[in-house]
Design a protein around this motif. Structure first.
Motif, PDB file in Angstrom:
ATOM      1  N   ASP A  59       0.749  -1.433   0.455  1.00 60.90           N
ATOM      2  CA  ASP A  59       0.367   0.322   0.230  1.00 60.90           C
ATOM      3  C   ASP A  59       1.156   0.833  -0.282  1.00 60.90           C
ATOM      4  N   LEU A  60       1.421   1.196   1.183  1.00 64.28           N
ATOM      5  CA  LEU A  60       3.089   1.895   0.791  1.00 64.28           C
ATOM      6  C   LEU A  60       3.518   2.287  -0.590  1.00 64.28           C
ATOM      7  N   GLN A  61       3.806   1.459  -0.789  1.00 65.27           N
ATOM      8  CA  GLN A  61       4.265   1.634  -2.536  1.00 65.27           C
ATOM      9  C   GLN A  61       3.170   2.361  -3.142  1.00 65.27           C
ATOM     10  N   ALA A  62       2.229   1.988  -3.980  1.00 66.85           N
ATOM     11  CA  ALA A  62       1.375   2.287  -4.659  1.00 66.85           C
ATOM     12  C   ALA A  62       1.040   3.497  -4.210  1.00 66.85           C
ATOM     13  N   ARG A  63       0.779   4.450  -3.041  1.00 67.01           N
ATOM     14  CA  ARG A  63       1.012   5.853  -2.540  1.00 67.01           C
ATOM     15  C   ARG A  63       1.327   6.028  -2.636  1.00 67.01           C
ATOM     16  N   ALA A  64       2.692   6.032  -2.856  1.00 57.53           N
ATOM     17  CA  ALA A  64       4.244   6.730  -2.946  1.00 57.53           C
ATOM     18  C   ALA A  64       3.443   6.961  -4.564  1.00 57.53           C
ATOM     19  N   SER A  65       3.387   5.835  -5.807  1.00 56.07           N
ATOM     20  CA  SER A  65       3.654   5.823  -6.987  1.00 56.07           C
ATOM     21  C   SER A  65       2.361   6.924  -7.184  1.00 56.07           C
ATOM     22  N   GLU A  66       1.073   6.953  -6.789  1.00 56.48           N
ATOM     23  CA  GLU A  66       0.511   8.148  -7.126  1.00 56.48           C
ATOM     24  C   GLU A  66       1.122   9.351  -6.186  1.00 56.48           C
ATOM     25  N   LEU A  67       1.231   9.121  -5.857  1.00 57.17           N
ATOM     26  CA  LEU A  67       1.806  11.276  -5.013  1.00 57.17           C
ATOM     27  C   LEU A  67       3.016  11.039  -5.805  1.00 57.17           C
ATOM     28  N   SER A  68       3.607  11.289  -6.345  1.00 59.46           N
ATOM     29  CA  SER A  68       4.773  10.883  -7.537  1.00 59.46           C
ATOM     30  C   SER A  68       4.176  10.910  -8.754  1.00 59.46           C
ATOM     31  N   GLU A  69       2.714  10.638  -9.777  1.00 57.08           N
ATOM     32  CA  GLU A  69       2.521  11.204 -10.503  1.00 57.08           C
ATOM     33  C   GLU A  69       1.370  12.200 -10.251  1.00 57.08           C
ATOM     34  N   ARG A  70       1.377  12.446  -9.158  1.00 57.17           N
ATOM     35  CA  ARG A  70      -0.098  13.474  -8.660  1.00 57.17           C
ATOM     36  C   ARG A  70       1.349  14.823  -9.003  1.00 57.17           C
ATOM     37  N   ARG A  75       7.955  11.372 -11.965  1.00 56.15           N
ATOM     38  CA  ARG A  75       9.308  11.054 -12.153  1.00 56.15           C
ATOM     39  C   ARG A  75      10.277  10.882 -10.660  1.00 56.15           C
ATOM     40  N   ALA A  76       9.228  10.580  -9.447  1.00 61.40           N
ATOM     41  CA  ALA A  76      10.270  10.127  -8.606  1.00 61.40           C
ATOM     42  C   ALA A  76       9.305   8.598  -8.461  1.00 61.40           C
ATOM     43  N   GLU A 112      -4.211  11.059   7.183  1.00 65.74           N
ATOM     44  CA  GLU A 112      -3.886  10.801   5.582  1.00 65.74           C
ATOM     45  C   GLU A 112      -2.190  12.010   5.296  1.00 65.74           C
ATOM     46  N   TYR A 113      -2.862  13.003   5.307  1.00 64.21           N
ATOM     47  CA  TYR A 113      -2.901  14.344   4.638  1.00 64.21           C
ATOM     48  C   TYR A 113      -0.934  14.315   5.183  1.00 64.21           C
ATOM     49  N   VAL A 114      -0.899  13.927   6.416  1.00 64.98           N
ATOM     50  CA  VAL A 114       0.494  13.892   7.366  1.00 64.98           C
ATOM     51  C   VAL A 114       0.749  13.068   6.727  1.00 64.98           C
ATOM     52  N   LEU A 115       1.247  11.720   6.729  1.00 66.41           N
ATOM     53  CA  LEU A 115       1.634  11.014   5.829  1.00 66.41           C
ATOM     54  C   LEU A 115       2.256  10.949   4.212  1.00 66.41           C
ATOM     55  N   ASP A 116       0.679  11.226   3.797  1.00 65.56           N
ATOM     56  CA  ASP A 116       1.228  11.134   2.828  1.00 65.56           C
ATOM     57  C   ASP A 116       2.111  13.079   2.303  1.00 65.56           C
ATOM     58  N   TYR A 117       2.406  13.711   3.087  1.00 67.04           N
ATOM     59  CA  TYR A 117       3.569  15.261   2.764  1.00 67.04           C
ATOM     60  C   TYR A 117       4.777  14.104   3.648  1.00 67.04           C
ATOM     61  N   LEU A 123       9.765  11.006  -1.564  1.00 68.42           N
ATOM     62  CA  LEU A 123      10.206  11.164  -2.738  1.00 68.42           C
ATOM     63  C   LEU A 123      10.644  12.272  -3.659  1.00 68.42           C
ATOM     64  N   ALA A 124      10.454  13.297  -3.374  1.00 63.68           N
ATOM     65  CA  ALA A 124      11.435  14.818  -3.318  1.00 63.68           C
ATOM     66  C   ALA A 124      12.587  14.735  -3.091  1.00 63.68           C
ATOM     67  N   HIS A 125      13.198  13.820  -2.181  1.00 66.66           N
ATOM     68  CA  HIS A 125      14.356  13.686  -1.717  1.00 66.66           C
ATOM     69  C   HIS A 125      14.942  13.085  -3.175  1.00 66.66           C
ATOM     70  N   LEU A 126      14.505  12.027  -3.444  1.00 70.27           N
ATOM     71  CA  LEU A 126      15.141  10.670  -4.321  1.00 70.27           C
ATOM     72  C   LEU A 126      15.148  11.733  -6.314  1.00 70.27           C
ATOM     73  N   LEU A 127      14.539  13.268  -5.936  1.00 71.76           N
ATOM     74  CA  LEU A 127      15.485  13.620  -7.213  1.00 71.76           C
ATOM     75  C   LEU A 127      16.106  15.184  -6.648  1.00 71.76           C
TER      76      LEU A 127
END
Length: 173
Positions: A59-70, A75-76, A112-117, A123-127
């Motif tokens: 679920d974390l991996q999927a959430r990371a993908s969603e946030l990266s896309e959005r 790119r991350a 959820e918004y805190v976890l997303d942040y 994710l931004a640090h990957l870039l």
């Protein structure tokens, strides 16, 4: 947060979200000490209700993908995202060379918004490795950055407070 006292309310305490505010309803007769205790209890209950299910690794991996896309144009792309129990001074960390993100277990149960942040931050640090202007520009697109940062600052501040409030005793007890 707003506490509303009611003379009609005798024993029950309840709480709910009203927009960006939390409202706690208590009996008018409660002391300030009882109010503090009940507010704490009700905030914990609301947080638990809002985040009943703790995301697992997939679920974390999927959430990371969603946030990266959005927010980052996709790119991350982390290779792994997981919970860890050895991060008590940080909310998250990443290793760009390995594409791995680790999130502190202390985030579990937060809104959820805190976890997303925090996830978006990592994710931004990957870039962008540091916290320079380019890094913060990446987070500008997330609308709840300031709110999430404020929430986390509040958690840190609360952890520093003395937790020596005496337990609430019934009258005559």
């Amino acid at each position: 947060m707003e506490v509303r006292r009611s003379s009609r309310r005798r024993r029950t305490v309840s709480a709910y979200r009203e927009g960006d505010r939390t409202v706690v309803l208590i009996p008018a007769r409660m002391t300030a000490e009882e109010e503090r205790r009940w507010v704490s209890v009700m905030l914990d209950k609301l947080a638990a209700q809002e985040h009943r299910r703790i995301l697992d690794g997939d679920d974390l991996q999927a959430r990371a993908s969603e946030l990266s896309e959005r927010y980052l144009g996709g790119r991350a792309r982390p290779r792994s995202v997981r919970w860890v129990t050895n991060q008590n001074a940080r909310w998250g960390s990443c290793t760009p060379a390995l594409g791995s993100i680790r999130l502190s277990h202390r985030l579990q149960g937060m809104p959820e918004y805190v976890l997303d942040y925090v996830l978006l931050h990592e994710l931004a640090h990957l870039l962008v490795p540091g916290h320079g202007p380019g890094f913060w520009r990446l987070l500008d697109s997330y609308p709840r950055t300031e709110r999430a940062r404020g929430y986390l600052e509040g958690v840190v501040a609360a952890e520093r407070l003395p937790h020596a409030l005496p337990p609430c005793r019934p009258p005559g007890g």
